[in-house]
Motif scaffolding. Sequence first.
Motif, PDB file in Angstrom:
ATOM      1  N   MET A   1      29.400  37.730  82.862  1.00 23.84           N
ATOM      2  CA  MET A   1      28.582  36.981  81.814  1.00 23.84           C
ATOM      3  C   MET A   1      29.121  36.955  80.473  1.00 23.84           C
ATOM      4  O   MET A   1      29.612  38.145  80.084  1.00 23.84           O
ATOM      5  CB  MET A   1      27.152  37.750  81.763  1.00 23.84           C
ATOM      6  N   LYS A   2      28.994  35.703  79.815  1.00 27.37           N
ATOM      7  CA  LYS A   2      29.519  35.702  78.608  1.00 27.37           C
ATOM      8  C   LYS A   2      28.624  34.591  77.897  1.00 27.37           C
ATOM      9  O   LYS A   2      28.611  33.250  78.228  1.00 27.37           O
ATOM     10  CB  LYS A   2      31.253  35.327  78.483  1.00 27.37           C
ATOM     11  N   ILE A   3      28.109  34.964  76.608  1.00 23.99           N
ATOM     12  CA  ILE A   3      27.227  33.967  75.953  1.00 23.99           C
ATOM     13  C   ILE A   3      27.542  34.208  74.396  1.00 23.99           C
ATOM     14  O   ILE A   3      28.077  35.181  74.217  1.00 23.99           O
ATOM     15  CB  ILE A   3      25.861  34.398  76.206  1.00 23.99           C
ATOM     16  N   ASN A   4      27.255  33.026  73.792  1.00 28.65           N
ATOM     17  CA  ASN A   4      27.450  32.834  72.393  1.00 28.65           C
ATOM     18  C   ASN A   4      26.247  32.365  71.675  1.00 28.65           C
ATOM     19  O   ASN A   4      25.530  31.461  72.269  1.00 28.65           O
ATOM     20  CB  ASN A   4      28.565  31.785  71.883  1.00 28.65           C
ATOM     21  N   CYS A   5      25.632  33.212  70.654  1.00 26.21           N
ATOM     22  CA  CYS A   5      24.342  32.809  70.220  1.00 26.21           C
ATOM     23  C   CYS A   5      23.949  33.200  68.758  1.00 26.21           C
ATOM     24  O   CYS A   5      24.929  33.909  68.327  1.00 26.21           O
ATOM     25  CB  CYS A   5      23.065  33.304  71.135  1.00 26.21           C
ATOM     26  N   LEU A   6      22.965  32.681  67.975  1.00 24.86           N
ATOM     27  CA  LEU A   6      22.672  33.627  66.895  1.00 24.86           C
ATOM     28  C   LEU A   6      22.310  34.818  66.812  1.00 24.86           C
ATOM     29  O   LEU A   6      21.296  34.914  67.873  1.00 24.86           O
ATOM     30  CB  LEU A   6      21.574  32.394  66.168  1.00 24.86           C
ATOM     31  N   ILE A   7      22.633  35.641  66.160  1.00 18.49           N
ATOM     32  CA  ILE A   7      22.097  36.948  66.158  1.00 18.49           C
ATOM     33  C   ILE A   7      20.530  37.158  65.791  1.00 18.49           C
ATOM     34  O   ILE A   7      19.595  37.874  66.422  1.00 18.49           O
ATOM     35  CB  ILE A   7      22.868  37.719  64.933  1.00 18.49           C
ATOM     36  N   GLN A   8      20.126  36.234  65.023  1.00 20.21           N
ATOM     37  CA  GLN A   8      18.658  36.270  64.439  1.00 20.21           C
ATOM     38  C   GLN A   8      17.900  35.809  65.587  1.00 20.21           C
ATOM     39  O   GLN A   8      16.797  36.777  66.010  1.00 20.21           O
ATOM     40  CB  GLN A   8      18.307  35.252  63.530  1.00 20.21           C
ATOM     41  N   ASN A   9      18.221  34.934  66.456  1.00 25.56           N
ATOM     42  CA  ASN A   9      17.595  34.388  67.643  1.00 25.56           C
ATOM     43  C   ASN A   9      17.347  35.650  68.782  1.00 25.56           C
ATOM     44  O   ASN A   9      16.411  35.914  69.470  1.00 25.56           O
ATOM     45  CB  ASN A   9      17.897  33.246  68.235  1.00 25.56           C
ATOM     46  N   LEU A  10      18.461  36.279  68.700  1.00 28.49           N
ATOM     47  CA  LEU A  10      18.711  37.537  69.808  1.00 28.49           C
ATOM     48  C   LEU A  10      18.040  38.662  69.211  1.00 28.49           C
ATOM     49  O   LEU A  10      17.369  38.961  70.220  1.00 28.49           O
ATOM     50  CB  LEU A  10      20.124  37.813  70.052  1.00 28.49           C
ATOM     51  N   LYS A  11      18.158  38.906  68.154  1.00 36.09           N
ATOM     52  CA  LYS A  11      17.382  39.908  67.364  1.00 36.09           C
ATOM     53  C   LYS A  11      15.677  40.017  67.611  1.00 36.09           C
ATOM     54  O   LYS A  11      14.974  40.865  68.040  1.00 36.09           O
ATOM     55  CB  LYS A  11      17.666  40.378  65.868  1.00 36.09           C
ATOM     56  N   ASP A  12      15.236  38.776  67.327  1.00 34.45           N
ATOM     57  CA  ASP A  12      13.767  38.609  67.476  1.00 34.45           C
ATOM     58  C   ASP A  12      13.478  38.908  68.933  1.00 34.45           C
ATOM     59  O   ASP A  12      12.218  39.336  69.125  1.00 34.45           O
ATOM     60  CB  ASP A  12      13.419  37.045  66.910  1.00 34.45           C
ATOM     61  N   ALA A  13      14.127  38.045  69.982  1.00 37.31           N
ATOM     62  CA  ALA A  13      13.916  38.160  71.178  1.00 37.31           C
ATOM     63  C   ALA A  13      13.859  39.521  71.646  1.00 37.31           C
ATOM     64  O   ALA A  13      12.841  40.191  72.393  1.00 37.31           O
ATOM     65  CB  ALA A  13      14.802  37.342  72.152  1.00 37.31           C
ATOM     66  N   VAL A  14      15.066  40.368  71.457  1.00 35.36           N
ATOM     67  CA  VAL A  14      15.007  41.894  71.931  1.00 35.36           C
ATOM     68  C   VAL A  14      13.878  42.674  71.175  1.00 35.36           C
ATOM     69  O   VAL A  14      13.355  43.737  71.860  1.00 35.36           O
ATOM     70  CB  VAL A  14      16.351  42.358  71.277  1.00 35.36           C
ATOM     71  N   GLN A  15      13.510  42.517  69.998  1.00 38.77           N
ATOM     72  CA  GLN A  15      12.169  43.186  69.494  1.00 38.77           C
ATOM     73  C   GLN A  15      11.157  42.743  70.249  1.00 38.77           C
ATOM     74  O   GLN A  15      10.388  43.889  70.349  1.00 38.77           O
ATOM     75  CB  GLN A  15      12.293  42.783  67.833  1.00 38.77           C
ATOM     76  N   ILE A  16      10.803  41.656  70.438  1.00 40.90           N
ATOM     77  CA  ILE A  16       9.765  41.403  71.524  1.00 40.90           C
ATOM     78  C   ILE A  16       9.725  42.279  72.885  1.00 40.90           C
ATOM     79  O   ILE A  16       8.746  42.788  73.239  1.00 40.90           O
ATOM     80  CB  ILE A  16       9.209  39.933  71.752  1.00 40.90           C
TER      81      ILE A  16
ATOM     82  N   LEU B   1      21.457  45.331  66.436  1.00 32.26           N
ATOM     83  CA  LEU B   1      21.327  44.044  66.151  1.00 32.26           C
ATOM     84  C   LEU B   1      20.840  43.862  64.578  1.00 32.26           C
ATOM     85  O   LEU B   1      21.085  43.036  63.611  1.00 32.26           O
ATOM     86  CB  LEU B   1      20.599  43.222  67.185  1.00 32.26           C
ATOM     87  N   SER B   2      19.929  44.711  64.508  1.00 36.04           N
ATOM     88  CA  SER B   2      19.430  44.821  62.890  1.00 36.04           C
ATOM     89  C   SER B   2      20.253  45.130  61.881  1.00 36.04           C
ATOM     90  O   SER B   2      20.099  45.108  60.750  1.00 36.04           O
ATOM     91  CB  SER B   2      18.159  45.664  63.100  1.00 36.04           C
ATOM     92  N   SER B   3      21.364  45.795  62.451  1.00 33.53           N
ATOM     93  CA  SER B   3      22.149  46.431  61.293  1.00 33.53           C
ATOM     94  C   SER B   3      23.554  45.254  60.971  1.00 33.53           C
ATOM     95  O   SER B   3      24.370  45.203  60.021  1.00 33.53           O
ATOM     96  CB  SER B   3      23.206  47.623  61.913  1.00 33.53           C
TER      97      SER B   3
ATOM     98  N   THR C   1      31.494  40.046  66.732  1.00 31.75           N
ATOM     99  CA  THR C   1      30.933  39.340  65.584  1.00 31.75           C
ATOM    100  C   THR C   1      32.514  39.070  64.966  1.00 31.75           C
ATOM    101  O   THR C   1      33.515  39.554  65.101  1.00 31.75           O
ATOM    102  CB  THR C   1      30.132  39.952  64.697  1.00 31.75           C
ATOM    103  N   LYS C   2      32.304  38.262  63.797  1.00 33.58           N
ATOM    104  CA  LYS C   2      33.457  38.303  62.818  1.00 33.58           C
ATOM    105  C   LYS C   2      34.048  39.514  62.390  1.00 33.58           C
ATOM    106  O   LYS C   2      35.233  39.764  62.040  1.00 33.58           O
ATOM    107  CB  LYS C   2      32.955  37.252  61.517  1.00 33.58           C
ATOM    108  N   THR C   3      33.260  40.401  62.030  1.00 33.48           N
ATOM    109  CA  THR C   3      33.618  41.631  61.391  1.00 33.48           C
ATOM    110  C   THR C   3      33.391  43.133  62.301  1.00 33.48           C
ATOM    111  O   THR C   3      34.012  44.120  61.995  1.00 33.48           O
ATOM    112  CB  THR C   3      32.492  41.877  60.187  1.00 33.48           C
ATOM    113  N   ALA C   4      33.169  42.754  63.676  1.00 35.30           N
ATOM    114  CA  ALA C   4      32.810  43.940  64.600  1.00 35.30           C
ATOM    115  C   ALA C   4      33.054  43.691  65.854  1.00 35.30           C
ATOM    116  O   ALA C   4      32.840  42.461  66.377  1.00 35.30           O
ATOM    117  CB  ALA C   4      31.499  44.541  64.047  1.00 35.30           C
ATOM    118  N   GLN C   5      33.365  44.857  66.454  1.00 42.32           N
ATOM    119  CA  GLN C   5      33.645  44.756  67.790  1.00 42.32           C
ATOM    120  C   GLN C   5      32.982  45.969  68.736  1.00 42.32           C
ATOM    121  O   GLN C   5      33.275  47.526  68.105  1.00 42.32           O
ATOM    122  CB  GLN C   5      34.938  44.859  68.357  1.00 42.32           C
TER     123      GLN C   5
END
Length: 366
Positions: free
Chosen positions: A1-16, A78-80, A99-103
């Motif tokens: 699996m390999k996906i690319n998405c907005l962090i905010q969308n992923l974070k909101d979904a994971v919190q739910i 994700l929140s960080s 991400t651009k700044t982290a792995q």
Amino acid sequence: MKINCLIQNLKDAVQIAERNTSKNQTLPILNSVLIDADGGKIKIKATNLETAVEINIPGKVEDGGNVAILAKTLSLFLSSLKDDRVILESKKNNLFIKTKTAQTTIRGFISEDFPLFPKIDAVEIFSLPANELRSAISSVAIAVSTSDIKPELSSVLFKVFKNTVKLVATDSFRLAEKTIVSKNISAEKLVSFLIPQKSVQEILKIIENDDIKFGFNKNQIILYNNNIKFISRLTEGIFPDYEQILPKEFKISAIADKADVISNLKTAGIFTGKLNDLNMSFNSDKKSISFQTSNQDIGEHFSEIKTTIAGGDTMIKFNWRYILDGVSQINQEYVVFDLNNSESPLLIHGKGDGSYVYLVMPMRGV
């Protein structure tokens, strides 16, 4: 699996999804969320075997597959993050995040161990506007029992018939009923089901705008709202025949300004004892309702408001918080108090509005 998405969308979904996981020592996989990429869609799934949730999020799927990751760890991580986008890639049973700044690599579970998502063959389906459902649930949830001794009392009853749905809750000390009439409901026969309190609270949290679509059968209910699918087990048991205890006639009826009632209740509540007992007096000659409380360690209080009142006089004792809960749910400017005597329940509703009724039992032997 390999996906690319907005962090905010992923974070909101994971919190739910995280709210629907379970801290289970026997089945640690229930602590996880499943990230599933299939058919060009990205889905975040979670279940605690009582409820299950699936959230669709927009993004680019480069390779299909799935991975199960500890929900709390992923949510905190994700929140960080401060970046806008993220690339997620499964490597064996682990999740590689870039991400651009982290792995980062987060250890995961064997995704095949993740429980199968429940499938419901819905017998009945109807839909309600989100704002109406949210308001209705909130107005009756105050009367749900907080004890699990009687599961049917720690649930909200839904009764669906023709173009009407009624939501009802009671903890045996008070009862709340909200009626919704909608052209989107067309049940030819009466159907009813009990949704557990925890599921009701989760529904309140996930409701967004637009219509909420309900589907249910004997054991489960499923809700669809925009990009979210929520499934819950229904409560087994028989809800009390509450309509038998709703008084049909009243000897005393008083109409008061809602804001005045709430203000006086809150002030009187300062001086109540451990039992929250409040004396309410209805006086037809003075056309007033009075509120009296006392606490031997604090002091005493008496206040009075003018009303339109018909019938005799009586004094009755209630838990002031129960009265405040009910009055606060009234949407009209004026609130109506109907009762018969000092031993009878008090029925509260808005002036000219029978869609919401709230019944409170008096305190006896106090």
